[in-house]
Design an enzyme around this catalytic site. Sequence first.
Site, mmCIF file in Angstrom:
data_model
loop_
_atom_site.group_PDB
_atom_site.id
_atom_site.type_symbol
_atom_site.label_atom_id
_atom_site.label_comp_id
_atom_site.label_asym_id
_atom_site.label_seq_id
_atom_site.Cartn_x
_atom_site.Cartn_y
_atom_site.Cartn_z
ATOM 1 N NE ARG A 1 2.740 0.940 -3.681
ATOM 2 C CZ ARG A 1 2.734 1.454 -2.445
ATOM 3 N NH1 ARG A 1 2.064 0.835 -1.479
ATOM 4 N NH2 ARG A 1 3.377 2.573 -2.180
ATOM 5 C CD GLU B 1 -1.867 4.048 4.621
ATOM 6 O OE1 GLU B 1 -1.069 4.020 5.571
ATOM 7 O OE2 GLU B 1 -1.623 3.526 3.513
ATOM 8 C CG HIS C 1 6.328 6.179 -2.672
ATOM 9 N ND1 HIS C 1 7.152 6.252 -1.565
ATOM 10 C CD2 HIS C 1 5.275 5.417 -2.305
ATOM 11 C CE1 HIS C 1 6.620 5.558 -0.575
ATOM 12 N NE2 HIS C 1 5.480 5.038 -0.994
ATOM 13 N NE ARG D 1 0.401 6.239 -1.397
ATOM 14 C CZ ARG D 1 1.224 5.343 -0.894
ATOM 15 N NH1 ARG D 1 2.028 4.660 -1.679
ATOM 16 N NH2 ARG D 1 1.259 5.110 0.406
ATOM 17 C CG HIS E 1 4.126 9.265 -1.050
ATOM 18 N ND1 HIS E 1 3.640 10.346 -0.346
ATOM 19 C CD2 HIS E 1 3.708 8.159 -0.375
ATOM 20 C CE1 HIS E 1 2.954 9.907 0.702
ATOM 21 N NE2 HIS E 1 2.982 8.588 0.702
#
Length: 536
Positions: A384, A116, A349, A288, A242
């Site tokens: 994060r 990811e 998110h 992100r 997100h």
Amino acid sequence: MPQHHFDTLIIGSGLAGLTLALNLAQHQKVAIVTKKTIHDSSTSWAQGGIAAVLSMEDSSDAHIHDTLVAGAGLCDKAITRYVVEKGPEAVRWLISQGVRFTRDNNSQTGYHLTQEGGHSVRRVIHTNDATGKAVQLTLSEKVCAHPNIVILEHHIAVDLIVSSKLPHHAATPADRCYGAYVLDIKADKIHTIAAHNTVLATGGAGKVYLYTTNPDIATGDGIAMGWRAGCRIANMEFIQFHPTCLYHPHAKSFLISEAVRGEGGLLKLPDGERFMPKHDERAELAPRDIVARAIDFEMKKRGLDCVYLDISHKSPEFLKQHFPTIYARCLELGIDITRQPIPVVPAAHYTCGGIVTDQNGKTDLSNLYAIGETAHTGLHGANRLASNSLLECLVFGLAATKDILNQTPIPFVSLPKWDESRVTDADEEIVISHNWDELRRFMWSYVGIVRTNKRLQRAQHRINLLHEEINEYYTNFRVSSDLLELRNLVTTADLIVQSAMLRHESRGLHYSRDYPNTLPQAHNTILHRKEGKSLQ
């Protein structure tokens, strides 16, 4: 309104709370308070997976490095190493509980690992594209069958019972938590629950924003209760948006997993042009915050309602195998991801900040813990890293277990019942729904992906007005779950704005047009309630 006694009271039923409950229940009587059912939590909405060092191609140092880079200088290095090194053990515990992760017989680990955004290698173990749901169902079934666990469904915590709320508090140890007042939503009764230890595991606060990937229950309850009880709160300005939430009038809060980009999905403009390479050399695999800001920039620059995530170049068989949930949901809405790009927008998110805790989940108050998204452990820093959230839930759920079991239980004390003698039934419920809508709209407009001093000041002014109105309502009328959630959302919004106003730089998830540069020295934003002011 009886007083109940438990060894440990857990408020919240996500992965962090269930992990703690199952491990404590071997030795203690445990209660779980959950606003809906034991199956409802933010965990069950998690699609991607759990990041952990499981293959020979990976290493703890690599996972730590990726976490620190994403965290933009604010991760606690000791905590990051602790969590990463505990990761494999935590995943093995989940497997031992019966969680069936997606297998890959050609892999050295025997499991399929995906990559990811922000990760340098494949290290995310998953169950297709519905990892959270698989984990939640497996653990909740075990919790329901355990004789030492009492599940209080359709209950919501009103507030913590701390030393200062006791009539004889002068004779009790200061800064201690004794349990909580809990509203039985269906019976409309408030119960007094006493506990040797109380644990806040209520998740984040995504519902403070108009657009979010979070379920309706994510209303910042634990963070707000911890603040009112006197706990320090850290880094609430870092709200992760997100990048890819499905944009469709009939799709509420449906996330398009990070793994879609990890497996080759490309972000495009309506004319089919890619834009991420212009914003970051890592393109679609950038962290992100970078991807979300890039999408926000392109949408505002061009006046777009959305952008598009295209993975149609992969085979239909691959997409149906790896993303069955996303494929099925999109198809229901008339989008065939094997032939068409997916319309997406950023959405709130994850709450990177929260209640300050130590390595064991302990807060500033004795016998009060916070774990999961509710807590600020130092792992996430200013942003994060994808799939580190479920990892954090597991590691700190297990750590808090050990700490609680090592304690000598304090004697139960007599706790005051909830006093409703001076309140009446609410006359106009419309006030609550109107304030809820107003809050979420101005938070989205003024405290979103890109911020300015003026926007933050406007938000603060409106929050102050809402505070006054809601406090008057709370004081004069019987509480309801809607009122409690609104009260907690406004408190959480206030903490986000206070934190954002204190940060005079752009770092990670916090981007300010007034302070576009990053300061050479990284500092956490710590809010102290006791001093009556906020300190950085």
